[in-house]
Design a protein around this motif. Sequence first.
Motif, PDB file in Angstrom:
ATOM      1  N   ALA A   1       0.838  -1.207   0.000  1.00 11.72           N
ATOM      2  CA  ALA A   1       0.000   0.000   0.000  1.00 11.72           C
ATOM      3  C   ALA A   1       0.869   1.250   0.000  1.00 11.72           C
ATOM      4  N   LEU A   2       1.974   1.210   0.734  1.00 15.10           N
ATOM      5  CA  LEU A   2       2.885   2.353   0.784  1.00 15.10           C
ATOM      6  C   LEU A   2       3.586   2.534  -0.564  1.00 15.10           C
ATOM      7  N   CYS A   3       3.938   1.427  -1.212  1.00 16.18           N
ATOM      8  CA  CYS A   3       4.537   1.491  -2.562  1.00 16.18           C
ATOM      9  C   CYS A   3       3.578   2.168  -3.541  1.00 16.18           C
TER      10      CYS A   3
ATOM     11  N   SER B   1       7.734   1.426   9.493  1.00 13.35           N
ATOM     12  CA  SER B   1       9.036   1.452  10.166  1.00 13.35           C
ATOM     13  C   SER B   1      10.029   2.145   9.258  1.00 13.35           C
ATOM     14  N   ASP B   2      11.202   2.447   9.808  1.00 14.12           N
ATOM     15  CA  ASP B   2      12.268   3.041   8.996  1.00 14.12           C
ATOM     16  C   ASP B   2      12.623   2.123   7.834  1.00 14.12           C
ATOM     17  N   GLU B   3      12.688   0.830   8.119  1.00 16.76           N
ATOM     18  CA  GLU B   3      13.052  -0.130   7.073  1.00 16.76           C
ATOM     19  C   GLU B   3      12.021  -0.142   5.959  1.00 16.76           C
ATOM     20  N   MET B   4      10.750  -0.112   6.319  1.00 18.76           N
ATOM     21  CA  MET B   4       9.708  -0.107   5.303  1.00 18.76           C
ATOM     22  C   MET B   4       9.761   1.162   4.460  1.00 18.76           C
ATOM     23  N   GLU B   5      10.055   2.287   5.109  1.00 17.97           N
ATOM     24  CA  GLU B   5      10.187   3.546   4.365  1.00 17.97           C
ATOM     25  C   GLU B   5      11.309   3.449   3.340  1.00 17.97           C
ATOM     26  N   GLU B   6      12.448   2.916   3.770  1.00 18.76           N
ATOM     27  CA  GLU B   6      13.600   2.809   2.868  1.00 18.76           C
ATOM     28  C   GLU B   6      13.323   1.843   1.727  1.00 18.76           C
ATOM     29  N   CYS B   7      12.701   0.721   2.027  1.00 23.56           N
ATOM     30  CA  CYS B   7      12.425  -0.287   0.999  1.00 23.56           C
ATOM     31  C   CYS B   7      11.420   0.210  -0.035  1.00 23.56           C
ATOM     32  N   THR B   8      10.381   0.886   0.425  1.00 29.55           N
ATOM     33  CA  THR B   8       9.369   1.382  -0.508  1.00 29.55           C
ATOM     34  C   THR B   8       9.888   2.576  -1.308  1.00 29.55           C
ATOM     35  N   ASP B   9      10.750   3.386  -0.695  1.00 33.16           N
ATOM     36  CA  ASP B   9      11.402   4.478  -1.446  1.00 33.16           C
ATOM     37  C   ASP B   9      12.235   3.898  -2.590  1.00 33.16           C
ATOM     38  N   ALA B  10      13.007   2.857  -2.262  1.00 32.64           N
ATOM     39  CA  ALA B  10      13.885   2.237  -3.259  1.00 32.64           C
ATOM     40  C   ALA B  10      13.073   1.640  -4.404  1.00 32.64           C
ATOM     41  N   TYR B  11      11.943   1.018  -4.062  1.00 34.46           N
ATOM     42  CA  TYR B  11      11.075   0.429  -5.095  1.00 34.46           C
ATOM     43  C   TYR B  11      10.508   1.508  -6.017  1.00 34.46           C
TER      44      TYR B  11
ATOM     45  N   THR C   1      10.566  -8.317 -13.545  1.00 34.09           N
ATOM     46  CA  THR C   1      11.517  -7.980 -12.484  1.00 34.09           C
ATOM     47  C   THR C   1      10.933  -8.252 -11.108  1.00 34.09           C
ATOM     48  N   ILE C   2      11.699  -8.965 -10.301  1.00 36.03           N
ATOM     49  CA  ILE C   2      11.379  -9.134  -8.883  1.00 36.03           C
ATOM     50  C   ILE C   2      12.212  -8.120  -8.124  1.00 36.03           C
ATOM     51  N   PHE C   3      11.553  -7.237  -7.369  1.00 38.49           N
ATOM     52  CA  PHE C   3      12.256  -6.245  -6.547  1.00 38.49           C
ATOM     53  C   PHE C   3      12.060  -6.648  -5.097  1.00 38.49           C
ATOM     54  N   GLN C   4      13.120  -7.195  -4.491  1.00 41.60           N
ATOM     55  CA  GLN C   4      13.065  -7.732  -3.126  1.00 41.60           C
ATOM     56  C   GLN C   4      14.144  -7.053  -2.278  1.00 41.60           C
ATOM     57  N   PRO C   5      13.869  -5.847  -1.789  1.00 37.51           N
ATOM     58  CA  PRO C   5      14.904  -5.033  -1.148  1.00 37.51           C
ATOM     59  C   PRO C   5      15.488  -5.617   0.124  1.00 37.51           C
ATOM     60  N   ARG C   6      14.714  -6.346   0.887  1.00 43.15           N
ATOM     61  CA  ARG C   6      15.237  -6.860   2.156  1.00 43.15           C
ATOM     62  C   ARG C   6      16.201  -8.034   1.950  1.00 43.15           C
ATOM     63  N   ARG C   7      16.261  -8.522   0.719  1.00 37.58           N
ATOM     64  CA  ARG C   7      17.261  -9.531   0.357  1.00 37.58           C
ATOM     65  C   ARG C   7      18.275  -8.964  -0.634  1.00 37.58           C
ATOM     66  N   GLU C   8      18.230  -7.631  -0.831  1.00 41.42           N
ATOM     67  CA  GLU C   8      19.101  -6.956  -1.788  1.00 41.42           C
ATOM     68  C   GLU C   8      19.060  -7.665  -3.143  1.00 41.42           C
TER      69      GLU C   8
END
Length: 393
Positions: A59-61, A82-92, A185-192
């Motif tokens: 939803a944030l994405c 969370s901070d992590e979710m913010e960073e991951c969704t920003d990157a996506y 494309t699979i975008f999986q930021p928490r696994r880089e």
Amino acid sequence: MSSQKVNCAKGTREAGLGHAVLSASGSHRWLNCTPSARLELEFENTTSEAAREGTAAHALCEHKLKKFLKKRSKRPVSDYNSDEMEECTDAYAEFVMEQYEEAKKSCKDPVLLIEQKLDFSCYVPEGFGTGDCIIISDDKLHIIDFKYGQGIFVEAEHNPQMMLYALGALEIYDALYDIKEVAMTIFQPRRENVSTWTIPIEELKAWAEEELKPKARLAYDGEGEYLPGEWCTFCKAAVKCRARAEEKMKLARLEFKMPPLLTDAEIEEVLNVLPDLTKWANEITAYASEAAIHHGKEWNGFKVVEGRSNRKYRDELLVAEAAREHGYTDIYRQTLIPMTEMQKLMGKSTFEEILGDLIYKPPGKPTLVPNTDKRPAMNVTNAENEFDKIMED
């Protein structure tokens, strides 16, 4: 509009009334073990904590992409933020916009779609789903899927969920654009992990006709052979599946010999199945515990007891006050805030300037993993020599 496309649209409306028997997310499972799709319907459809967290991240994405495109959107509020979710969704969101800008180089008016409803019922009975992001240019279709989970590394190559989404998108746009290939494309930021795979549409459609269509019909009818494998991971029926249990119990033929007495081939076989075997054993324990504790099920040879617990303060403020009254003042520990929170507090550039030299990343603990793992192999020659010496002694 072709008759095929009319049938697809009809399938979406009908399927939209309830949960899909053959979901895109479960396609890896029902394509390998066709009767599992119907078997799963006999089990309660529950939502895990990880799934709810993933929904919040998606939803944030969606919100951030809409803001990039200057579309109206209300920022979603969630307990999982969370901070992590913010960073991951920003990157996506940034990655998607980079791909959109890349598409503009070869197409003056590419289309970017967010959370697009897709219909692939021409190949899969009542088949439908939702694509996170689709970019359509003159000759290329790009499907981008956001994965917030970190437990399983997801590959784009021959990923059936992505291939189904691609087929659904082609049903809508193939007649409007001269699409020659599909990128997934699979975008999986928490696994880089950013994994992209491209396939010509002729190959994709050949797979759909020759493999997908017949297996989907078997799965929809609940027919075919049960085939346990790594695709059992998220199957609702896995914990009670007899075929899976029999597969795991094959290890008994090794007679549980002590590791030094096993051959190298036997050890390699055990290493391959051990993660899933352990997971299966934990699932059996969890299922039996749930049935006993919450539904009164009695298992021969087992009983429900009160587990161990640790003491807790009833009220930390009252505890501190009582301790200080009796002369005890050294009762607090002081720790730094987490690094992610510190970086957000200072800002990335200031954080690097002030603390960059004070931060290090220690080497990870050596771990034995399958060759399919993306990390480079360590040089363990010295360790191997020491091991051989110990075995000789």
